[in-house]
Enzyme design. Sequence first.
Site: not given
Length: 628
Positions: A2, A55, A77-79, A290
């Site tokens: 977030c 999430i 913000n995060g996990e 990529v």
Amino acid sequence: MCGITGKYNFKYSEPIDRSVAEEMIKVITHRGPDDEGSYFNSNGNLFLGHRRLSIIDLSTGHQPLSNEDGTIWIVFNGEIYNFPELKKELISYGHKFRTHSDTEVIVHAYEQWGKESFSKLNGMYAFALWDNKEQELIITRDPFGIKPVYYFVNNNSIIFGSEIKSILTNSEVSREVDTTALYNYFTFTYVPSPYTVFKDIFKLKPGHFISIKSKSVSIKRFYYNTTQIINYKNEKEIIRQLQEHIYNAVKRQMISDVPIGAMLSGGVDSSTVATIMSQISDSPIKTFTVGFEDDFELNELKDAKFIADKIGSEHYELVVSSEDYNKLLPFSVWHMEEPVATGSILAYYMICKLAASKVKVVLTGQGADEPFAGYPRHLGEYYGKYYRAIPMPLRNFIISPLINSLKRNEQLKRAVFSLEEPITEKRFLRIYQTLQKELTKELYTQNGFDWESLTLGAIQEWQNDAAGFDDLNKLLYSDSRLSLPDNLLLYGDKMAMAVSLEARVPFLDLELMRFVESIPSKFKINGLTQKYLLKKAVSKWIPEEVIRKKKIGFATPIDTWFQNELKSEVEEKLLSEGSAIRKYLNAEVIKKMIEDHAAKREDYKRPLLSFLTFEIWHEMFIKNSNKI
């Protein structure tokens, strides 16, 4: 993942301007398009803001979130990957939970253990926690700095956020270049914490927290790696333990209530992560790669496709051109917010954009090279003592002049320049810096400027922790806390969040890193084999031909582009009369560097990219200061 932001008028207690608070949240919408929220304390002088990318716990994970009686509030913000285990322990102590989110676990852990709870969190995070009883605001960043958090402090207020843009919405924050940080940037191609190129705007260092209480501000460290090097005897047993740690780290980081995928280069690290994910997942995982046009020799498209076919993933790839790079470089600088001159940033943004169209979460192989000794500088440091044993006259009058007479060969020239230095911290500085000492003297317009003393502090910061380590492990320890959080992880966060994608790094799992940093150097480099123990361990999952393949890394064709397609763009930006870089560096020296690079006399792609990135950044954030 977030975005967080907030402000606290801690001294004079003026109410927060709510229109400014709304703007602080709005400018980070890309970090969390699914939901937003805010909290103001009863006096109105504290504000916490949040944007959410859902999430885990999609239905009840709204933030800001509080404890039962509303005395503790958090924006996160995060996990937190070990939150199920922590939650179970907290329930045994009598804590009751209203949600299934990891955010609520942080609140109850703080209630139970106070600030000591922070070191129990295994994850990537930045959060702000308001303790209403103690009238204390606490802002925290994870041990390896995977998630950024910035702050501005004056004699009345602290303003903070996941991104600098939130801070810049406040009128009391001026936009000026911090010249000390700028010369750090020219040395490293990024700015080491706690500085940014914005004067008076700082990055919180990894494993630290800010406390604002009783009208005073203090910064303290909460995470110390107390690991000591262990003299392991049984190589097979170390490999078994390492395999277990890697598997568990990937499994922990697959926790999600939304689809997940993997970034896949075809190298050892990302191939290992993707393969383990495919074994754990009940359905084919999605993988993303990529490449570059015009038959770029270091393309990894074929290697990635080989692994994708082997694990049966749903594979996606894209190709980047020089036109893409020129067009999107300003976009990447805008989202980076502070200049970071790494050639792979733009390509990483494009692969994140592709991944975000299919999943909300990806696992990456980032973070393995630093602790396992995967870069050329690590090989040089490991064997550097033998070079320093060569008599000084032979080194100074034969070897060094011979190497420096070669065309290009920037890496070899830097190796000779750095490895001759006997003092560890000074040697590390030479390893990291992108400019030779004599060129630096010519470039800097300030007479008598002592760049070496200025930049040494960033390296010495972490060396006390590693005092008992051998020289290679000292360098690996610095890498994991210097170039990782302020360069690779920073752009990993910013480019992924620019497209609302969460990027996870299982190789930086706390339990895995504690184990890896206890391993002696002899198991990390064996002969000329780098990442020796890791390669032995992952042979359980990936083919031998992938393990034996020469390391490419996230290589890009910038070298060639700066000689051809983008040369005129570089000249126009850096040499025009109104360029900002003229204020800090000698334009005639820059002109010669561009010419020498184009003629293939020297390899200046890294410093030229750093100059170009700074110029674009300055135009966006300083010259056009009326815009966010």
